[in-house]
Design an enzyme around this catalytic site. Structure first.
Site, PDB file in Angstrom:
ATOM      1  N   HIS B 120       0.861  -1.183   0.000  1.00  0.00           N
ATOM      2  CA  HIS B 120       0.000   0.000   0.000  1.00  0.00           C
ATOM      3  C   HIS B 120       0.901   1.238   0.000  1.00  0.00           C
ATOM      4  CE1 HIS B 120      -2.750   2.950   1.866  1.00  0.00           C
ATOM      5  NE2 HIS B 120      -3.738   2.149   1.540  1.00  0.00           N
ATOM      6  N   ASP B 197       3.228  -4.450   8.235  1.00  0.00           N
ATOM      7  CA  ASP B 197       2.016  -3.651   8.078  1.00  0.00           C
ATOM      8  C   ASP B 197       0.821  -4.599   8.233  1.00  0.00           C
ATOM      9  OD1 ASP B 197      -0.240  -2.349   7.192  1.00  0.00           O
ATOM     10  OD2 ASP B 197       0.658  -1.589   5.335  1.00  0.00           O
ATOM     11  N   GLN B 200      -4.436  -4.811   7.129  1.00  0.00           N
ATOM     12  CA  GLN B 200      -5.475  -5.734   6.659  1.00  0.00           C
ATOM     13  C   GLN B 200      -5.423  -7.052   7.421  1.00  0.00           C
ATOM     14  OE1 GLN B 200      -7.876  -4.982   4.630  1.00  0.00           O
ATOM     15  NE2 GLN B 200      -7.076  -3.022   3.948  1.00  0.00           N
ATOM     16  N   LYS B 223     -10.093  -0.053  10.825  1.00  0.00           N
ATOM     17  CA  LYS B 223     -10.362  -1.194   9.934  1.00  0.00           C
ATOM     18  C   LYS B 223     -10.757  -2.440  10.724  1.00  0.00           C
ATOM     19  CE  LYS B 223      -7.067   0.206   6.392  1.00  0.00           C
ATOM     20  NZ  LYS B 223      -7.812   0.583   5.191  1.00  0.00           N
ATOM     21  N   CYS B 359      -4.737   2.532  -3.663  1.00  0.00           N
ATOM     22  CA  CYS B 359      -3.502   3.029  -3.054  1.00  0.00           C
ATOM     23  C   CYS B 359      -2.335   2.095  -3.319  1.00  0.00           C
ATOM     24  CB  CYS B 359      -3.658   3.246  -1.547  1.00  0.00           C
ATOM     25  SG  CYS B 359      -4.832   4.506  -1.143  1.00  0.00           S
TER      26      CYS B 359
HETATM   27  C1  LIG Z   1      -2.263  -2.707   3.732  1.00  0.00           C
HETATM   28  C2  LIG Z   1      -2.582  -1.321   4.181  1.00  0.00           C
HETATM   29  N1  LIG Z   1      -1.620  -0.562   4.735  1.00  0.00           N
HETATM   30  C3  LIG Z   1      -1.861   0.676   5.172  1.00  0.00           C
HETATM   31  C4  LIG Z   1      -3.105   1.267   5.058  1.00  0.00           C
HETATM   32  C5  LIG Z   1      -3.290   2.686   5.524  1.00  0.00           C
HETATM   33  O1  LIG Z   1      -4.114   2.748   6.633  1.00  0.00           O
HETATM   34  P1  LIG Z   1      -4.598   4.144   7.218  1.00  0.00           P
HETATM   35  O2  LIG Z   1      -5.177   4.900   6.076  1.00  0.00           O
HETATM   36  O3  LIG Z   1      -5.614   3.784   8.243  1.00  0.00           O
HETATM   37  O4  LIG Z   1      -3.415   4.824   7.806  1.00  0.00           O
HETATM   38  C6  LIG Z   1      -4.126   0.531   4.493  1.00  0.00           C
HETATM   39  C7  LIG Z   1      -5.465   1.134   4.346  1.00  0.00           C
HETATM   40  O5  LIG Z   1      -6.063   1.200   3.323  1.00  0.00           O
HETATM   41  C8  LIG Z   1      -3.865  -0.790   4.041  1.00  0.00           C
HETATM   42  O6  LIG Z   1      -4.823  -1.525   3.467  1.00  0.00           O
END
Ligand SMILES: Cc1ncc(COP(=O)(O)O)c(C=O)c1O
Lengths: 140, 401
Positions: B120, B197, B200, B223, B359
């Site tokens: 992401h 990370d 998800q 999430k 993203c």
């Molecule tokens: C794999 C992953 N990493 C990071 C993020 C970023 O999360 P946040 O927007 O809550 O900071 C997301 C959210 O879409 C994600 O799916």
């Protein structure tokens, strides 16, 4: 401004869209309008003409002749091509003065498509409108 | 028999959405909230708020105590080892930025920062920009043809210059689990810090950090059925000790005069300014709620739904599924229809799914596509939601093909 004249094709679009209520009929109509879009030369599908700020690729060119703007536009997405066609039938061929006074939001409102402008930055219509406004403000 | 969710009624938004004719299949973007969370927020705001770590008054103490307890609760949920800390951030994105800035001084020109090809933007850009600032090299672990991480290639790319490895637990686009264990071991053997990370992954399988052994693990509360504006950064104490503070102000220091300051260690040294107190307290309620759910039933429910989703998509002609999704979500394209057209007509029918590049623009470029649609599941979704989606998809395709 109500005094701004409505081009014939725009008048036609308006009566067509005011006739249909279901999402399905309206989507079919939009797809049909996509077919009306003036062919966009493939060599003009370049980075310079690309409208930034939308995930879907959209291109726009503009020419001004004797105080009248003429825009051409295209996109990879068909529904967006339909929306672009509806935009262009409204703004092409009118004078620059009229164009400057035109409320585009209101035009899509009349068509019952206002949510297409505001809803999503993906669909790109909003970015095209902003680009047109910027082009018109730029010194020629 | 129609697959229904025994937890659906615990999420008041689901009934309200249904009233508006809306179906929610975008939980990977953000999840709906359970009633106990709403109650906890209401309770906190109604019973009297106070700032944490500052006031001497009773209310302040009470709030601070409750706030600090949530750290322990989160650590417990993550099965965190004792020599670690929980830092509260504004989200996954902020947690990763904290790490990239906190480690900056340790990165020398020519060092290698490793990520995977499916990250992401939140787990790409902070490292990309750190590499640019420090003259380091960003190394991207490749995917194989099926969209899985190419482990053999990956292992040849992690070497003595590797300083960080930052990698997802579960892909937000491909829905596959990454082979964390061997990568973590290899990177740590090279003396690199490993960041996972979990944005998800945690929603579908909370980690066992004692076993996983990564240095840092990050996720967002919103999430995982918690409130917005709150993220968690887990760190091993030894790894946290290497970080420099990155935001300054408030109570994050031991001592300052006008010209010089001494900062606190983690967690407080990394929590400058008033934290999202209500969200932290609310998240505790979410965790309590999740705790009393039968884990096996929960996983089985999501797996059945996921399998039905996958099968349904596979049965439709012209649909191309991205990668080999294992959990939570399925992304797809259609061979002759632009994703934005499909998305628009599905949305017209009241079904909320995600479209675009999710993203992950470089991943889209790698897959050679201009975007994709993504259906993602939460524990409150049921077969009827899927039926509504399939119906909307079929109708949209009928118009577009
Ligand atoms: C794999 C992953 N990493 C990071 C993020 C970023 O999360 P946040 O927007 O809550 O900071 C997301 C959210 O879409 C994600 O799916």
């Amino acid at each position: 401004m109500t005094s701004v004249s409505l081009p014939a094709q725009a008048q036609q679009a308006l009566s067509e869209f005011q006739q249909y209520k279901s999402w399905e009929q309206r989507s079919r109509l939009l797809l049909r309008w996509a077919e009306h879009l003036e062919p966009f030369p493939s060599e003009a599908q370049c980075e310079t003409n690309r409208v930034l700020g939308c995930e879907t690729k959209v291109w726009l060119t503009a020419h001004q002749c004797k105080g009248v703007w003429h825009f051409q536009a295209s996109s990879e997405a068909r529904l967006l091509r339909g929306l672009l066609a509806l935009l262009l039938v409204r703004i092409n061929g009118i004078s620059a003065t009229e164009l400057a006074q035109l409320d585009v939001q209101d035009w899509f409102q009349q068509l019952g498509l206002a949510h297409q402008i505001s809803s999503s930055r993906n669909n790109g219509l909003n970015a095209v409108i902003q680009r047109i406004q910027k082009l018109m403000q730029a010194p020629v | 028999m129609m697959l229904s969710s025994p937890w659906r009624a615990d999420f008041p938004a689901l009934a309200n959405l249904a009233h508006q004719g809306l179906v929610y299949l975008d939980s990977a973007a953000t999840a709906q909230k359970p009633q106990p969370l709403l109650d906890a927020l209401q309770h906190y705001y109604a019973q009297g708020v106070a700032n944490v770590h500052r006031a001497q008054h009773r209310l302040g103490n009470r709030t601070t105590q409750a706030f600090e307890q949530v750290r322990e609760q989160v650590a417990h949920w993550l099965q965190a080892p004792v020599d670690s800390e929980i830092i509260f951030t504004r989200g996954t994105t902020e947690a990763i930025n904290l790490l990239a800035y906190g480690l900056e001084a340790q990165i020398q020109p020519g060092d290698e920062l490793v990520i995977s090809a499916l990250e992401h933007h939140a787990n790409l850009l902070p490292w990309q920009q750190l590499a640019l600032r420090r003259g380091a090299r960003l190394v991207v672990l490749p995917l194989d043809a099926s969209g899985q991480l190419d482990l053999v290639a990956a292992q040849s790319l992690i070497g003595p210059r590797t300083r960080t490895l930052a990698i997802s637990q579960l892909s937000n686009v491909l829905g596959n689990w990454l082979p964390l264990k061997p990568l973590i071991q290899q990177a740590q053997a090279q003396g690199a810090w490993v960041v996972v990370d979990g944005a998800q992954g945690i929603v579908h399988q909370p980690p066992n950090l004692k076993q996983l052994g990564c240095d840092f693990y990050v996720f967002s509360s919103h999430k995982v059925y918690g409130p917005d504006g709150l993220g968690v950064l887990y760190g091993r104490r030894a790894a946290l000790a290497q970080l420099q503070p990155w935001q300054f102000g408030g109570e994050m220091l031991d001592h300052t005069d006008y010209y010089r300051a001494q900062f606190r260690p983690a967690p407080l040294g990394f929590e400058a300014g008033t934290p999202p107190i209500a969200s932290v307290l609310g998240f505790a309620a979410t965790l309590n709620y999740l705790y009393q759910i039968d884990q096996a039933a929960w996983i089985a429910h999501e797996q059945r739904l996921h399998s039905n989703l996958l099968t349904g998509l596979q049965q439709r002609s012209g649909i191309r599924i991205l990668g080999q999704p294992q959990a939570a979500l399925v992304s797809f394209t259609h061979e002759s229809v632009h994703p934005s057209d499909l998305a628009q007509l599905i949305s017209e029918q009241g079904v909320a799914i995600r479209t675009g590049s999710h993203c992950a623009q470089p991943l889209m470029q790698h897959l050679g596509i201009n975007g994709a649609l993504r259906v993602s599941l939460g524990l409150y979704n049921d077969q009827q939601d899927l039926e509504r989606f399939f119906q909307a998809l079929d109708q949209a395709l009928e118009l577009l093909v």
